[in-house]
Design a protein around this motif. Structure first.
Motif, PDB file in Angstrom:
ATOM      1  N   LEU A 151       0.818  -1.214   0.000  1.00 48.82           N
ATOM      2  CA  LEU A 151       0.000   0.000   0.000  1.00 48.82           C
ATOM      3  C   LEU A 151       0.852   1.265   0.000  1.00 48.82           C
ATOM      4  N   THR A 152       2.001   1.217   0.661  1.00 46.09           N
ATOM      5  CA  THR A 152       2.812   2.423   0.827  1.00 46.09           C
ATOM      6  C   THR A 152       3.966   2.532  -0.157  1.00 46.09           C
ATOM      7  N   GLY A 153       4.381   1.407  -0.714  1.00 46.03           N
ATOM      8  CA  GLY A 153       5.575   1.415  -1.556  1.00 46.03           C
ATOM      9  C   GLY A 153       6.866   1.353  -0.763  1.00 46.03           C
ATOM     10  N   LEU A 154       6.769   1.270   0.578  1.00 46.74           N
ATOM     11  CA  LEU A 154       7.960   1.158   1.409  1.00 46.74           C
ATOM     12  C   LEU A 154       8.536  -0.250   1.330  1.00 46.74           C
ATOM     13  N   ARG A 155       9.839  -0.340   1.392  1.00 49.28           N
ATOM     14  CA  ARG A 155      10.498  -1.635   1.275  1.00 49.28           C
ATOM     15  C   ARG A 155      10.324  -2.429   2.564  1.00 49.28           C
ATOM     16  N   TYR A 156      10.213  -3.749   2.426  1.00 41.29           N
ATOM     17  CA  TYR A 156      10.087  -4.635   3.582  1.00 41.29           C
ATOM     18  C   TYR A 156      11.160  -5.698   3.538  1.00 41.29           C
ATOM     19  N   ASP A 157      11.882  -5.804   4.636  1.00 42.34           N
ATOM     20  CA  ASP A 157      12.851  -6.876   4.833  1.00 42.34           C
ATOM     21  C   ASP A 157      12.672  -7.343   6.277  1.00 42.34           C
ATOM     22  N   PRO A 158      12.180  -8.552   6.488  1.00 45.60           N
ATOM     23  CA  PRO A 158      11.912  -9.010   7.855  1.00 45.60           C
ATOM     24  C   PRO A 158      13.158  -9.054   8.736  1.00 45.60           C
ATOM     25  N   GLN A 159      14.340  -9.006   8.134  1.00 40.65           N
ATOM     26  CA  GLN A 159      15.579  -9.034   8.903  1.00 40.65           C
ATOM     27  C   GLN A 159      16.085  -7.646   9.263  1.00 40.65           C
ATOM     28  N   ASP A 160      15.393  -6.608   8.803  1.00 36.21           N
ATOM     29  CA  ASP A 160      15.847  -5.238   9.023  1.00 36.21           C
ATOM     30  C   ASP A 160      14.852  -4.500   9.925  1.00 36.21           C
ATOM     31  N   PRO A 161      15.127  -4.370  11.219  1.00 35.39           N
ATOM     32  CA  PRO A 161      14.185  -3.711  12.132  1.00 35.39           C
ATOM     33  C   PRO A 161      13.829  -2.291  11.720  1.00 35.39           C
ATOM     34  N   ALA A 162      14.761  -1.561  11.119  1.00 34.73           N
ATOM     35  CA  ALA A 162      14.469  -0.183  10.718  1.00 34.73           C
ATOM     36  C   ALA A 162      13.382  -0.142   9.649  1.00 34.73           C
ATOM     37  N   LEU A 163      13.438  -1.059   8.697  1.00 36.05           N
ATOM     38  CA  LEU A 163      12.404  -1.111   7.667  1.00 36.05           C
ATOM     39  C   LEU A 163      11.068  -1.550   8.260  1.00 36.05           C
ATOM     40  N   VAL A 164      11.117  -2.484   9.197  1.00 29.86           N
ATOM     41  CA  VAL A 164       9.889  -2.915   9.872  1.00 29.86           C
ATOM     42  C   VAL A 164       9.276  -1.748  10.637  1.00 29.86           C
TER      43      VAL A 164
END
Length: 448
Positions: free
Chosen positions: A266-279
Protein backbone atom coordinates in the motif's frame (compact mmCIF):
# COMPACT_ATOMS: atom_id res chain seq x y z
CA UNK A 1 -27.51 9.55 39.39
CA UNK A 2 -26.69 7.76 36.14
CA UNK A 3 -29.88 6.51 34.50
CA UNK A 4 -30.23 2.78 34.17
CA UNK A 5 -31.15 0.89 31.01
CA UNK A 6 -34.59 1.35 29.62
CA UNK A 7 -37.22 -1.34 30.00
CA UNK A 8 -37.64 -3.91 27.26
CA UNK A 9 -40.43 -2.65 25.09
CA UNK A 10 -41.67 -4.94 22.30
CA UNK A 11 -40.31 -3.85 18.94
CA UNK A 12 -42.16 -4.22 15.64
CA UNK A 13 -40.71 -6.52 13.01
CA UNK A 14 -39.81 -3.50 10.92
CA UNK A 15 -37.25 -2.31 13.47
CA UNK A 16 -33.76 -2.98 12.11
CA UNK A 17 -30.42 -3.55 13.74
CA UNK A 18 -29.35 -0.08 12.64
CA UNK A 19 -32.40 1.38 14.38
CA UNK A 20 -31.61 -0.08 17.79
CA UNK A 21 -27.85 -0.67 18.01
CA UNK A 22 -27.24 2.79 19.48
CA UNK A 23 -29.93 2.36 22.15
CA UNK A 24 -28.58 -1.05 23.12
CA UNK A 25 -25.02 0.24 23.31
CA UNK A 26 -26.11 3.18 25.47
CA UNK A 27 -27.99 0.88 27.81
CA UNK A 28 -24.95 -1.38 28.22
CA UNK A 29 -22.64 1.58 28.82
CA UNK A 30 -24.90 2.73 31.65
CA UNK A 31 -24.46 -0.55 33.52
CA UNK A 32 -21.27 -0.46 35.58
CA UNK A 33 -19.53 -3.81 35.12
CA UNK A 34 -16.07 -2.72 36.26
CA UNK A 35 -13.72 -5.64 36.80
CA UNK A 36 -11.03 -4.87 39.38
CA UNK A 37 -9.57 -8.35 39.16
CA UNK A 38 -9.93 -8.97 42.90
CA UNK A 39 -13.63 -9.81 43.15
CA UNK A 40 -14.56 -6.38 44.49
CA UNK A 41 -16.42 -5.06 41.45
CA UNK A 42 -20.17 -5.03 40.82
CA UNK A 43 -20.02 -8.12 38.60
CA UNK A 44 -21.77 -8.71 35.31
CA UNK A 45 -25.17 -9.88 36.58
CA UNK A 46 -27.08 -6.67 35.78
CA UNK A 47 -25.71 -6.57 32.24
CA UNK A 48 -26.38 -10.30 31.76
CA UNK A 49 -29.98 -9.86 32.85
CA UNK A 50 -30.39 -6.96 30.44
CA UNK A 51 -29.01 -9.09 27.59
CA UNK A 52 -31.23 -12.00 28.63
CA UNK A 53 -34.24 -9.70 28.39
CA UNK A 54 -33.32 -8.59 24.86
CA UNK A 55 -32.92 -12.19 23.72
CA UNK A 56 -36.06 -13.42 25.47
CA UNK A 57 -38.02 -10.61 23.83
CA UNK A 58 -37.42 -12.09 20.37
CA UNK A 59 -38.10 -15.66 21.49
CA UNK A 60 -34.60 -16.96 22.24
CA UNK A 61 -33.89 -18.96 25.41
CA UNK A 62 -30.31 -18.34 26.53
CA UNK A 63 -28.80 -20.21 29.45
CA UNK A 64 -27.29 -18.12 32.23
CA UNK A 65 -24.39 -19.43 34.32
CA UNK A 66 -22.53 -18.01 37.29
CA UNK A 67 -19.06 -19.07 38.37
CA UNK A 68 -19.49 -17.02 41.56
CA UNK A 69 -22.37 -14.84 42.74
CA UNK A 70 -22.78 -12.01 40.26
CA UNK A 71 -20.18 -13.30 37.79
CA UNK A 72 -22.62 -14.06 35.00
CA UNK A 73 -22.22 -15.46 31.50
CA UNK A 74 -24.88 -16.60 29.06
CA UNK A 75 -25.03 -18.71 25.92
CA UNK A 76 -27.70 -19.37 23.30
CA UNK A 77 -27.57 -21.45 20.12
CA UNK A 78 -29.36 -20.27 16.96
CA UNK A 79 -30.03 -23.06 14.42
CA UNK A 80 -28.61 -22.45 10.96
CA UNK A 81 -29.76 -23.25 7.46
CA UNK A 82 -27.24 -26.08 7.25
CA UNK A 83 -26.99 -27.81 10.66
CA UNK A 84 -24.51 -30.31 9.19
CA UNK A 85 -21.87 -27.59 8.97
CA UNK A 86 -19.61 -26.85 11.95
CA UNK A 87 -21.02 -24.16 14.20
CA UNK A 88 -19.70 -20.62 14.57
CA UNK A 89 -19.29 -18.94 17.98
CA UNK A 90 -20.07 -15.21 18.08
CA UNK A 91 -19.05 -13.87 21.47
CA UNK A 92 -18.40 -10.80 23.58
CA UNK A 93 -17.59 -9.96 27.18
CA UNK A 94 -19.74 -7.90 29.50
CA UNK A 95 -17.11 -6.63 31.93
CA UNK A 96 -15.00 -3.50 31.51
CA UNK A 97 -11.83 -2.20 33.10
CA UNK A 98 -12.41 0.36 35.87
CA UNK A 99 -12.67 4.07 35.07
CA UNK A 100 -11.68 7.03 37.23
CA UNK A 101 -14.48 9.55 36.69
CA UNK A 102 -12.26 12.53 37.50
CA UNK A 103 -10.03 11.68 34.53
CA UNK A 104 -12.90 11.74 32.02
CA UNK A 105 -14.59 14.64 30.27
CA UNK A 106 -17.96 12.95 30.83
CA UNK A 107 -19.51 10.41 33.20
CA UNK A 108 -17.82 7.14 32.14
CA UNK A 109 -21.09 5.30 32.81
CA UNK A 110 -23.42 7.92 31.33
CA UNK A 111 -23.69 6.50 27.81
CA UNK A 112 -23.94 10.01 26.38
CA UNK A 113 -24.16 10.71 22.66
CA UNK A 114 -22.15 13.84 21.82
CA UNK A 115 -21.52 15.07 18.28
CA UNK A 116 -22.28 11.70 16.75
CA UNK A 117 -20.20 9.61 19.17
CA UNK A 118 -21.22 7.43 22.10
CA UNK A 119 -19.05 8.01 25.18
CA UNK A 120 -18.50 5.60 28.04
CA UNK A 121 -16.35 2.89 29.54
CA UNK A 122 -16.74 -0.04 27.17
CA UNK A 123 -17.61 2.00 24.07
CA UNK A 124 -14.42 0.60 22.53
CA UNK A 125 -13.82 -2.50 24.66
CA UNK A 126 -16.27 -4.09 24.03
CA UNK A 127 -19.87 -3.06 24.61
CA UNK A 128 -19.91 -1.62 21.09
CA UNK A 129 -19.49 -5.13 19.67
CA UNK A 130 -21.89 -6.58 22.26
CA UNK A 131 -24.54 -4.13 21.03
CA UNK A 132 -23.86 -4.97 17.39
CA UNK A 133 -24.18 -8.69 18.06
CA UNK A 134 -27.45 -8.21 19.94
CA UNK A 135 -28.93 -5.88 17.32
CA UNK A 136 -28.07 -8.20 14.44
CA UNK A 137 -29.30 -11.34 16.20
CA UNK A 138 -32.58 -9.66 17.20
CA UNK A 139 -33.17 -8.47 13.65
CA UNK A 140 -32.44 -11.90 12.24
CA UNK A 141 -34.85 -13.64 14.59
CA UNK A 142 -37.61 -11.04 14.14
CA UNK A 143 -37.40 -11.47 10.38
CA UNK A 144 -37.53 -15.24 10.64
CA UNK A 145 -34.11 -15.67 9.04
CA UNK A 146 -31.54 -18.26 9.96
CA UNK A 147 -27.79 -17.86 9.75
CA UNK A 148 -25.93 -19.96 7.20
CA UNK A 149 -24.90 -22.41 9.93
CA UNK A 150 -25.55 -22.82 13.65
CA UNK A 151 -24.38 -19.74 15.54
CA UNK A 152 -23.60 -19.98 19.24
CA UNK A 153 -23.96 -16.53 20.76
CA UNK A 154 -22.13 -16.05 24.06
CA UNK A 155 -21.58 -13.17 26.45
CA UNK A 156 -18.90 -13.82 29.05
CA UNK A 157 -17.87 -12.41 32.41
CA UNK A 158 -14.34 -11.62 33.55
CA UNK A 159 -12.47 -11.24 30.25
CA UNK A 160 -10.60 -8.22 31.59
CA UNK A 161 -9.03 -10.33 34.34
CA UNK A 162 -8.15 -13.35 32.22
CA UNK A 163 -11.52 -15.09 31.98
CA UNK A 164 -11.26 -17.44 34.97
CA UNK A 165 -14.78 -16.56 36.10
CA UNK A 166 -16.16 -16.20 32.58
CA UNK A 167 -15.14 -17.98 29.39
CA UNK A 168 -12.67 -20.18 31.23
CA UNK A 169 -15.37 -21.35 33.63
CA UNK A 170 -17.98 -21.94 30.90
CA UNK A 171 -15.56 -23.86 28.70
CA UNK A 172 -14.43 -26.03 31.62
CA UNK A 173 -17.89 -26.80 33.02
CA UNK A 174 -20.17 -26.67 29.98
CA UNK A 175 -18.21 -27.67 26.88
CA UNK A 176 -21.43 -29.21 25.56
CA UNK A 177 -22.72 -25.71 24.81
CA UNK A 178 -20.09 -25.42 22.07
CA UNK A 179 -20.58 -28.86 20.56
CA UNK A 180 -19.65 -28.93 16.87
CA UNK A 181 -18.13 -25.42 16.86
CA UNK A 182 -14.85 -24.98 15.01
CA UNK A 183 -14.51 -21.19 14.61
CA UNK A 184 -15.22 -18.09 16.65
CA UNK A 185 -15.53 -14.35 16.05
CA UNK A 186 -15.10 -11.71 18.73
CA UNK A 187 -13.49 -8.37 19.59
CA UNK A 188 -10.69 -6.01 18.63
CA UNK A 189 -10.19 -6.76 14.93
CA UNK A 190 -12.18 -5.32 12.06
CA UNK A 191 -11.68 -1.61 12.73
CA UNK A 192 -10.36 0.67 10.01
CA UNK A 193 -7.12 2.63 9.79
CA UNK A 194 -5.77 4.87 7.06
CA UNK A 195 -2.62 3.74 5.27
CA UNK A 196 -1.16 5.94 2.55
CA UNK A 197 -4.53 7.59 2.06
CA UNK A 198 -6.41 4.31 1.73
CA UNK A 199 -8.75 2.78 4.30
CA UNK A 200 -7.65 -0.64 5.53
CA UNK A 201 -9.47 -2.92 7.97
CA UNK A 202 -7.33 -4.96 10.35
CA UNK A 203 -8.73 -8.46 10.82
CA UNK A 204 -7.25 -10.10 13.88
CA UNK A 205 -5.89 -13.58 13.13
CA UNK A 206 -3.43 -13.93 16.02
CA UNK A 207 -2.87 -12.84 19.60
CA UNK A 208 0.10 -12.99 21.91
CA UNK A 209 0.34 -15.26 24.91
CA UNK A 210 -0.03 -13.87 28.42
CA UNK A 211 2.45 -14.19 31.26
CA UNK A 212 1.47 -12.17 34.33
CA UNK A 213 4.39 -13.06 36.56
CA UNK A 214 5.51 -12.37 40.12
CA UNK A 215 9.17 -11.73 40.85
CA UNK A 216 10.15 -12.66 44.42
CA UNK A 217 13.42 -11.80 46.13
CA UNK A 218 14.33 -13.04 49.60
CA UNK A 219 17.07 -11.49 51.68
CA UNK A 220 18.21 -10.91 55.24
CA UNK A 221 15.97 -8.62 57.26
CA UNK A 222 17.61 -6.12 59.58
CA UNK A 223 18.13 -2.57 60.76
CA UNK A 224 18.21 0.02 58.02
CA UNK A 225 21.46 1.48 59.34
CA UNK A 226 23.46 -1.72 58.85
CA UNK A 227 25.56 -2.82 55.91
CA UNK A 228 23.24 -5.07 53.90
CA UNK A 229 24.92 -7.45 51.46
CA UNK A 230 21.79 -9.57 51.00
CA UNK A 231 19.08 -6.93 50.48
CA UNK A 232 15.86 -8.26 48.94
CA UNK A 233 14.93 -4.82 47.61
CA UNK A 234 18.29 -4.43 45.89
CA UNK A 235 18.04 -7.88 44.31
CA UNK A 236 14.52 -7.19 43.13
CA UNK A 237 15.22 -3.70 41.83
CA UNK A 238 18.13 -4.95 39.72
CA UNK A 239 16.00 -7.74 38.25
CA UNK A 240 13.09 -5.40 37.51
CA UNK A 241 15.42 -2.97 35.75
CA UNK A 242 17.00 -5.72 33.63
CA UNK A 243 13.65 -7.18 32.62
CA UNK A 244 12.00 -3.83 31.96
CA UNK A 245 14.89 -2.57 29.85
CA UNK A 246 15.52 -5.76 27.91
CA UNK A 247 15.39 -5.33 24.13
CA UNK A 248 13.65 -8.40 22.79
CA UNK A 249 14.60 -9.39 19.24
CA UNK A 250 12.21 -8.81 16.35
CA UNK A 251 10.41 -11.93 15.13
CA UNK A 252 8.01 -11.90 12.19
CA UNK A 253 5.26 -14.44 12.89
CA UNK A 254 3.12 -15.48 9.88
CA UNK A 255 0.38 -12.96 10.69
CA UNK A 256 2.75 -10.04 11.25
CA UNK A 257 4.74 -10.94 8.16
CA UNK A 258 1.54 -10.89 6.06
CA UNK A 259 0.56 -7.52 7.53
CA UNK A 260 3.98 -6.01 6.82
CA UNK A 261 3.82 -7.21 3.23
CA UNK A 262 0.36 -5.70 2.86
CA UNK A 263 1.46 -2.34 4.28
CA UNK A 264 4.49 -2.43 1.99
CA UNK A 265 2.22 -2.93 -1.02
CA UNK A 266 0.00 0.00 0.00
CA UNK A 267 2.81 2.42 0.83
CA UNK A 268 5.57 1.41 -1.56
CA UNK A 269 7.96 1.16 1.41
CA UNK A 270 10.50 -1.63 1.27
CA UNK A 271 10.09 -4.64 3.58
CA UNK A 272 12.85 -6.88 4.83
CA UNK A 273 11.91 -9.01 7.85
CA UNK A 274 15.58 -9.03 8.90
CA UNK A 275 15.85 -5.24 9.02
CA UNK A 276 14.18 -3.71 12.13
CA UNK A 277 14.47 -0.18 10.72
CA UNK A 278 12.40 -1.11 7.67
CA UNK A 279 9.89 -2.92 9.87
CA UNK A 280 9.60 0.16 12.10
CA UNK A 281 8.91 2.37 9.06
CA UNK A 282 6.05 0.11 8.01
CA UNK A 283 4.66 0.09 11.55
CA UNK A 284 4.76 3.90 11.63
CA UNK A 285 2.71 3.98 8.43
CA UNK A 286 -0.19 2.46 10.39
CA UNK A 287 -0.77 5.71 12.30
CA UNK A 288 -2.59 5.24 15.63
CA UNK A 289 -2.67 1.46 15.12
CA UNK A 290 1.13 1.44 15.30
CA UNK A 291 0.96 1.14 19.09
CA UNK A 292 -0.88 -2.18 18.71
CA UNK A 293 1.22 -3.56 15.88
CA UNK A 294 4.54 -2.36 17.29
CA UNK A 295 4.09 -4.69 20.24
CA UNK A 296 3.53 -7.73 18.02
CA UNK A 297 6.95 -7.94 16.37
CA UNK A 298 8.62 -9.11 19.59
CA UNK A 299 7.99 -10.31 23.11
CA UNK A 300 7.37 -7.55 25.65
CA UNK A 301 8.02 -7.40 29.41
CA UNK A 302 6.75 -4.51 31.49
CA UNK A 303 7.09 -4.26 35.29
CA UNK A 304 3.75 -3.08 36.68
CA UNK A 305 3.79 -3.42 40.48
CA UNK A 306 6.28 -3.24 43.36
CA UNK A 307 5.87 -4.27 47.01
CA UNK A 308 8.39 -4.38 49.84
CA UNK A 309 8.88 -3.39 53.45
CA UNK A 310 6.76 -1.77 56.12
CA UNK A 311 9.04 0.93 57.62
CA UNK A 312 11.77 3.24 56.32
CA UNK A 313 14.43 2.00 58.74
CA UNK A 314 13.74 -1.73 58.44
CA UNK A 315 15.37 -3.81 55.72
CA UNK A 316 12.65 -6.24 54.58
CA UNK A 317 13.30 -9.91 54.18
CA UNK A 318 11.16 -10.14 51.07
CA UNK A 319 10.37 -7.97 48.06
CA UNK A 320 7.97 -8.63 45.19
CA UNK A 321 7.13 -7.20 41.79
CA UNK A 322 4.63 -8.01 39.08
CA UNK A 323 5.58 -8.12 35.42
CA UNK A 324 3.24 -8.23 32.43
CA UNK A 325 4.88 -10.35 29.75
CA UNK A 326 3.37 -11.03 26.34
CA UNK A 327 4.84 -13.83 24.26
CA UNK A 328 4.73 -14.32 20.51
CA UNK A 329 3.25 -17.60 19.31
CA UNK A 330 5.90 -20.29 19.58
CA UNK A 331 8.20 -18.20 21.78
CA UNK A 332 6.91 -18.76 25.31
CA UNK A 333 9.46 -21.33 26.42
CA UNK A 334 12.46 -19.45 25.06
CA UNK A 335 11.04 -16.24 26.47
CA UNK A 336 10.77 -17.73 29.95
CA UNK A 337 14.38 -18.90 29.71
CA UNK A 338 15.41 -15.33 28.96
CA UNK A 339 13.36 -13.97 31.87
CA UNK A 340 14.92 -16.41 34.34
CA UNK A 341 18.38 -15.36 33.16
CA UNK A 342 17.48 -11.66 33.50
CA UNK A 343 15.99 -12.19 36.96
CA UNK A 344 19.27 -13.59 38.22
CA UNK A 345 20.09 -16.07 40.98
CA UNK A 346 18.47 -14.10 43.82
CA UNK A 347 15.03 -13.70 42.26
CA UNK A 348 12.54 -16.42 41.48
CA UNK A 349 9.60 -16.21 39.08
CA UNK A 350 6.10 -17.37 40.02
CA UNK A 351 3.03 -17.41 37.76
CA UNK A 352 0.06 -15.13 38.48
CA UNK A 353 -1.86 -15.87 35.29
CA UNK A 354 -0.69 -17.51 32.08
CA UNK A 355 -2.42 -18.21 28.80
CA UNK A 356 -1.58 -19.37 25.31
CA UNK A 357 -0.75 -17.45 22.15
CA UNK A 358 -2.97 -17.99 19.11
CA UNK A 359 -2.33 -17.96 15.38
CA UNK A 360 -5.04 -18.63 12.78
CA UNK A 361 -4.72 -18.55 8.98
CA UNK A 362 -5.81 -15.55 6.94
CA UNK A 363 -7.67 -17.86 4.61
CA UNK A 364 -10.71 -20.11 4.40
CA UNK A 365 -14.44 -19.61 3.99
CA UNK A 366 -15.00 -17.61 7.18
CA UNK A 367 -12.13 -15.21 6.45
CA UNK A 368 -13.30 -14.80 2.86
CA UNK A 369 -16.80 -14.03 4.12
CA UNK A 370 -15.56 -11.43 6.61
CA UNK A 371 -13.47 -9.75 3.92
CA UNK A 372 -16.31 -9.80 1.39
CA UNK A 373 -18.75 -8.40 3.95
CA UNK A 374 -16.50 -5.42 4.67
CA UNK A 375 -15.79 -4.71 1.02
CA UNK A 376 -19.48 -4.89 0.15
CA UNK A 377 -20.04 -1.95 2.51
CA UNK A 378 -16.75 -0.17 1.74
CA UNK A 379 -15.73 -1.15 -1.80
CA UNK A 380 -12.59 0.97 -2.01
CA UNK A 381 -11.00 -0.47 1.10
CA UNK A 382 -8.64 -3.36 1.74
CA UNK A 383 -8.49 -5.93 4.54
CA UNK A 384 -5.25 -7.05 6.17
CA UNK A 385 -4.48 -9.58 8.91
CA UNK A 386 -2.88 -8.46 12.14
CA UNK A 387 -1.84 -9.85 15.52
CA UNK A 388 -3.19 -8.53 18.81
CA UNK A 389 -0.62 -7.69 21.46
CA UNK A 390 -3.13 -8.52 24.20
CA UNK A 391 -5.56 -11.44 24.60
CA UNK A 392 -9.25 -12.28 24.25
CA UNK A 393 -11.68 -15.00 25.27
CA UNK A 394 -10.70 -16.83 22.10
CA UNK A 395 -7.92 -18.30 24.24
CA UNK A 396 -10.46 -20.19 26.36
CA UNK A 397 -12.40 -21.40 23.32
CA UNK A 398 -9.15 -22.63 21.77
CA UNK A 399 -9.07 -25.32 24.46
CA UNK A 400 -12.06 -26.85 22.70
CA UNK A 401 -10.29 -26.75 19.34
CA UNK A 402 -12.15 -23.61 18.25
CA UNK A 403 -10.14 -21.27 16.02
CA UNK A 404 -10.72 -17.62 16.91
CA UNK A 405 -10.72 -14.36 14.99
CA UNK A 406 -11.16 -10.73 16.02
CA UNK A 407 -13.77 -9.00 13.86
CA UNK A 408 -15.77 -6.12 15.30
CA UNK A 409 -16.16 -4.15 12.06
CA UNK A 410 -16.08 -0.37 12.45
CA UNK A 411 -15.50 2.23 9.72
CA UNK A 412 -13.74 5.01 11.61
CA UNK A 413 -12.65 8.55 10.79
CA UNK A 414 -8.91 8.66 10.14
CA UNK A 415 -8.33 11.26 12.85
CA UNK A 416 -9.87 9.15 15.64
CA UNK A 417 -7.22 7.43 17.78
CA UNK A 418 -9.32 4.33 18.30
CA UNK A 419 -6.53 1.97 19.46
CA UNK A 420 -5.45 4.55 22.03
CA UNK A 421 -8.84 4.35 23.76
CA UNK A 422 -8.59 0.66 24.69
CA UNK A 423 -8.40 0.83 28.51
CA UNK A 424 -7.87 4.59 28.16
CA UNK A 425 -9.92 7.63 29.13
CA UNK A 426 -12.79 9.17 27.17
CA UNK A 427 -13.69 5.98 25.28
CA UNK A 428 -16.05 6.79 22.44
CA UNK A 429 -17.29 5.21 19.25
CA UNK A 430 -18.99 6.88 16.28
CA UNK A 431 -22.70 6.13 15.89
CA UNK A 432 -22.17 5.71 12.15
CA UNK A 433 -19.49 3.09 12.86
CA UNK A 434 -21.95 1.04 14.92
CA UNK A 435 -24.49 1.13 12.10
CA UNK A 436 -21.78 0.15 9.61
CA UNK A 437 -20.82 -2.73 11.89
CA UNK A 438 -24.29 -4.22 12.09
CA UNK A 439 -24.60 -4.15 8.30
CA UNK A 440 -21.30 -6.00 7.95
CA UNK A 441 -22.06 -8.56 10.66
CA UNK A 442 -25.49 -9.23 9.17
CA UNK A 443 -23.90 -9.90 5.78
CA UNK A 444 -21.33 -12.18 7.39
CA UNK A 445 -23.92 -14.31 9.20
CA UNK A 446 -25.97 -14.74 6.04
CA UNK A 447 -23.17 -16.67 4.32
CA UNK A 448 -20.48 -17.55 6.89
Amino acid sequence: MTPGPRSHEPQPATVTAEDEVVRICQDLLRIDTSNYGDGSGPGERAAAEYVMGLLHEVGLEPELMESEPGRSSLVVRIPGEDPARPALVLHGHLDVVPAQAEDWQVDPFGGEEIDGLLWGRGAVDMKDMDAMILAVVRQMVREGRRPARDVIVAFFADEEAGGKFGAGHVVATRPDLFEGATEAVSEVGGFSVEIAGRRAYLLQTAEKGIGWLRLVADGRAGHGSQVAVDNAVTHLAAAVARIGQHEWPYVMTPTVDALMRGVSDLTGLRYDPQDPALVDALIDALGPAARFVGATVRNTSNPTQLSAGYKANVIPGRAEAAVDVRFLAGHTESGMDTLRELAGPHVRIEPIHEDIALEAPFSGHLVDTMVDSVLAEDPGATVLPYALSAGTDNKSLARLGIKGYGFAPLRLPAELDFPGMFHGVDERVPVDALKFGVRVLDRMLRTA
